[in-house]
Motif scaffolding. Structure first.
Motif, PDB file in Angstrom:
ATOM      1  N   THR A 147       0.745  -1.238  -0.082  1.00 42.37           N
ATOM      2  CA  THR A 147       0.154   0.072  -0.073  1.00 42.37           C
ATOM      3  C   THR A 147       1.016   1.138  -0.081  1.00 42.37           C
ATOM      4  O   THR A 147       0.819   2.339  -0.757  1.00 42.37           O
ATOM      5  N   HIS A 194       1.415   4.134  -3.396  1.00 40.17           N
ATOM      6  CA  HIS A 194       1.109   5.212  -3.315  1.00 40.17           C
ATOM      7  C   HIS A 194       2.358   6.081  -3.484  1.00 40.17           C
ATOM      8  O   HIS A 194       2.425   7.055  -4.304  1.00 40.17           O
ATOM      9  N   VAL A 246      -6.111   7.747  -6.985  1.00 41.77           N
ATOM     10  CA  VAL A 246      -7.343   8.173  -5.954  1.00 41.77           C
ATOM     11  C   VAL A 246      -7.371   7.008  -5.037  1.00 41.77           C
ATOM     12  O   VAL A 246      -7.154   7.000  -4.061  1.00 41.77           O
ATOM     13  N   ASN A 247      -7.353   5.634  -5.678  1.00 42.58           N
ATOM     14  CA  ASN A 247      -7.564   4.416  -4.774  1.00 42.58           C
ATOM     15  C   ASN A 247      -6.270   4.194  -3.776  1.00 42.58           C
ATOM     16  O   ASN A 247      -6.313   3.986  -2.846  1.00 42.58           O
ATOM     17  N   SER A 248      -5.192   4.604  -4.409  1.00 40.08           N
ATOM     18  CA  SER A 248      -3.779   4.483  -4.044  1.00 40.08           C
ATOM     19  C   SER A 248      -3.714   5.379  -2.738  1.00 40.08           C
ATOM     20  O   SER A 248      -3.550   4.840  -1.692  1.00 40.08           O
ATOM     21  N   ASN A 263      -6.528   6.728  -1.046  1.00 37.95           N
ATOM     22  CA  ASN A 263      -7.455   6.365   0.004  1.00 37.95           C
ATOM     23  C   ASN A 263      -6.790   5.347   0.883  1.00 37.95           C
ATOM     24  O   ASN A 263      -6.961   5.310   1.953  1.00 37.95           O
ATOM     25  N   ASN A 264      -6.126   4.150   0.116  1.00 38.69           N
ATOM     26  CA  ASN A 264      -5.550   3.157   0.941  1.00 38.69           C
ATOM     27  C   ASN A 264      -4.331   3.427   2.005  1.00 38.69           C
ATOM     28  O   ASN A 264      -4.510   3.160   3.074  1.00 38.69           O
ATOM     29  N   ALA A 309      -4.199   6.580   3.150  1.00 40.98           N
ATOM     30  CA  ALA A 309      -4.711   7.226   4.228  1.00 40.98           C
ATOM     31  C   ALA A 309      -5.378   6.463   5.146  1.00 40.98           C
ATOM     32  O   ALA A 309      -5.147   6.663   6.404  1.00 40.98           O
ATOM     33  N   LYS A 310      -5.834   5.484   4.964  1.00 44.25           N
ATOM     34  CA  LYS A 310      -6.444   4.465   5.850  1.00 44.25           C
ATOM     35  C   LYS A 310      -5.408   3.564   6.785  1.00 44.25           C
ATOM     36  O   LYS A 310      -5.354   3.877   7.903  1.00 44.25           O
TER      37      LYS A 310
END
Ligand code: ZN
Length: 454
Positions: free
Chosen positions: A83, A87, A439-441, A443-444, A446-447
């Motif tokens: 992850t 990113h 965007v997906n990367s 978001n992952n 950030a989580k």
């Protein structure tokens, strides 16, 4: 593409086809420059950037930072590495890096579990929890999903300090025997055949973490797989490291390395920060590369590499983002020059007889040195080279009417990212400032940060 290396980036539309004609297939909107190579990355550290800037009585140093970093990485799993790296690699592409050398030393699980020494069982091979190369494969997956070129550098780490000091708890995830390490290197070599635009080198971590016999053994092994494989090593980042090396080996680290190994153009000395004049000459004579990481070296209070003297000797250098406190080749090159200005109290230090523009000189040399440090056919726009290209947005105000000073404007007057499109190995990775997976990367990522912060 031009027949010879083109270092004159002042012509906005020089990128034409072989016959010199403009064509829709080969002429891009904007100005084209070579992609930058990031010679030194520890991907997982991106999730830690900014977490260690709180004061503690002005006693913070590289060594206290390292303790905090060890605590942080104890939480990072194999999936987390993927992850973070995915990113990070997208961030790298958007800022102008088209290839990364991953100095990969986080090998084992959270408990420091040693994976099977010779994992030939196919069912285990399909289970990432039971492979020596599980973490490395996470890096390969991240590179593939981002589209960046990858030079994987598995790291050999054995000791806590000079004299074969026993490793401490914070280092348990890094440690391999040389036999395990050579298996890991062979596994990574197999992975390079499965993943596009990847290749293999190795990285004995440092003279404090690896002994001479082990370096001999692992260099011999990687040379049996690829005779041109890069060999990277942390060498003289901290004054304490130099002092400890003198105590143990009676020599400064770079001098010891020069005296004990036949360095050549495949060796890259990361953080050769503390070197004397004789060591500078020795590196240049060996054709080895100096891997400089200006923003990390500043952030960690390492010291300043003698870039002015080294370039005067015609030394080869590459740049890296290392701890990823900054992910931006423009900032690395800006600080490379500014550190010299602050030391000398003069201006325009890192130009050369051949290239008067500091920006153009630094970009050109760093890209070529980066290509050498990764054994990759890139770093310059030339026929027969891999198409790793950046398209600058000449609609940005800093580039208006500024042909002659183009890369000086990019490096010293950049107010925002001017890299509009990025091509890696002939494929678009970024178009109109956008990466398809960003965007997906993000978001992952950030989580993950929310989890690690609690
Ligand atoms: Zn490093």
């Amino acid at each position: 593409m031009g027949n010879k290396q083109n270092t004159d980036y002042s012509k906005r539309d020089y990128y034409r086809d072989k016959r010199g004609k403009k064509s829709n297939a080969t002429l891009f909107e904007g100005t084209v420059i070579p992609g930058m190579i990031n010679c030194h990355s520890h991907a997982f550290q991106r999730a830690f950037a900014g977490f260690s800037e709180h004061g503690s009585n002005a006693k913070d140093s590289f060594w206290t930072w390292r303790k905090t970093m060890y605590k942080f990485l104890a939480q990072i799993t194999h999936n987390d590495v993927k992850t973070i790296a995915q990113h990070l690699y997208i961030e790298m592409l958007k800022s102008g890096y088209t290839r990364v050398a991953e100095f990969h030393y986080l090998h084992h699980d959270i408990n420091g579990k040693t994976y099977p020494e010779n994992c030939t069982d196919n069912t285990k091979r399909n289970n990432p929890e039971h492979k020596l190369s599980a973490m490395a494969q996470a890096i390969f997956d991240a590179a593939k999903n981002s589209g960046i070129g990858l030079t994987i550098l598995p790291v050999l780490y054995q000791y806590a300090g000079f004299g074969q000091q026993t490793s401490n708890d914070g280092q348990k995830r890094f440690i391999n025997t040389t036999a395990q390490f050579n298996q890991l290197v062979s596994d990574c070599f197999e992975l390079t055949k499965q993943y596009p635009n990847t290749n293999l080198g190795i990285a004995p971590h440092s003279l404090r973490a690896v002994d001479k016999e082990s370096i001999v053994e692992v260099v011999h092994h990687v040379r049996s797989l690829d005779n041109n494989a890069p060999i990277h090593i942390h060498i003289a980042e901290q004054q304490q490291e130099v002092d400890d090396c003198i105590t143990h080996y009676s020599k400064r680290p770079v001098q010891w390395l020069l005296d004990n190994f036949d360095l050549d153009e495949h060796w890259c000395l990361i953080h050769a920060t503390h070197i004397n004049a004789q060591e500078q000459k020795g590196i240049v004579a060996s054709n080895a590369i100096a891997g400089i990481c200006p923003t990390t070296e500043a952030n960690l209070g390492d010291g300043i590499f003698p870039t002015r003297e080294f370039l005067a000797l015609n030394g080869t250098f590459a740049i890296g983002s290392d701890s990823h406190i900054s992910v931006n080749p423009v900032e690395e090159l800006r600080w490379l020059e500014y550190a010299q200005r602050l030391i000398t109290q003069k201006r325009v230090i890192l130009s050369s007889a051949g290239i008067a523009s500091v920006g153009q000189n630094l970009w050109h040399k760093a890209a070529l040195g980066g290509a050498q440090s990764t054994n990759s056919n890139t770093g310059v726009i030339s026929e027969g080279k891999q198409a790793d290209l950046l398209i600058l947005d000449t609609q940005q105000t800093s580039l208006f009417a500024n042909n002659k000073h183009l890369l000086d404007s990019v490096i010293f007057a950049d107010q925002k990212n001017m890299i509009k499109d990025v091509m890696v190995n002939g494929q678009w990775a970024v178009q109109n400032y956008t990466h398809a997976n960003e965007v997906n990367s993000a978001n992952n990522f950030a989580k993950l940060l929310a989890r690690l912060s609690t």
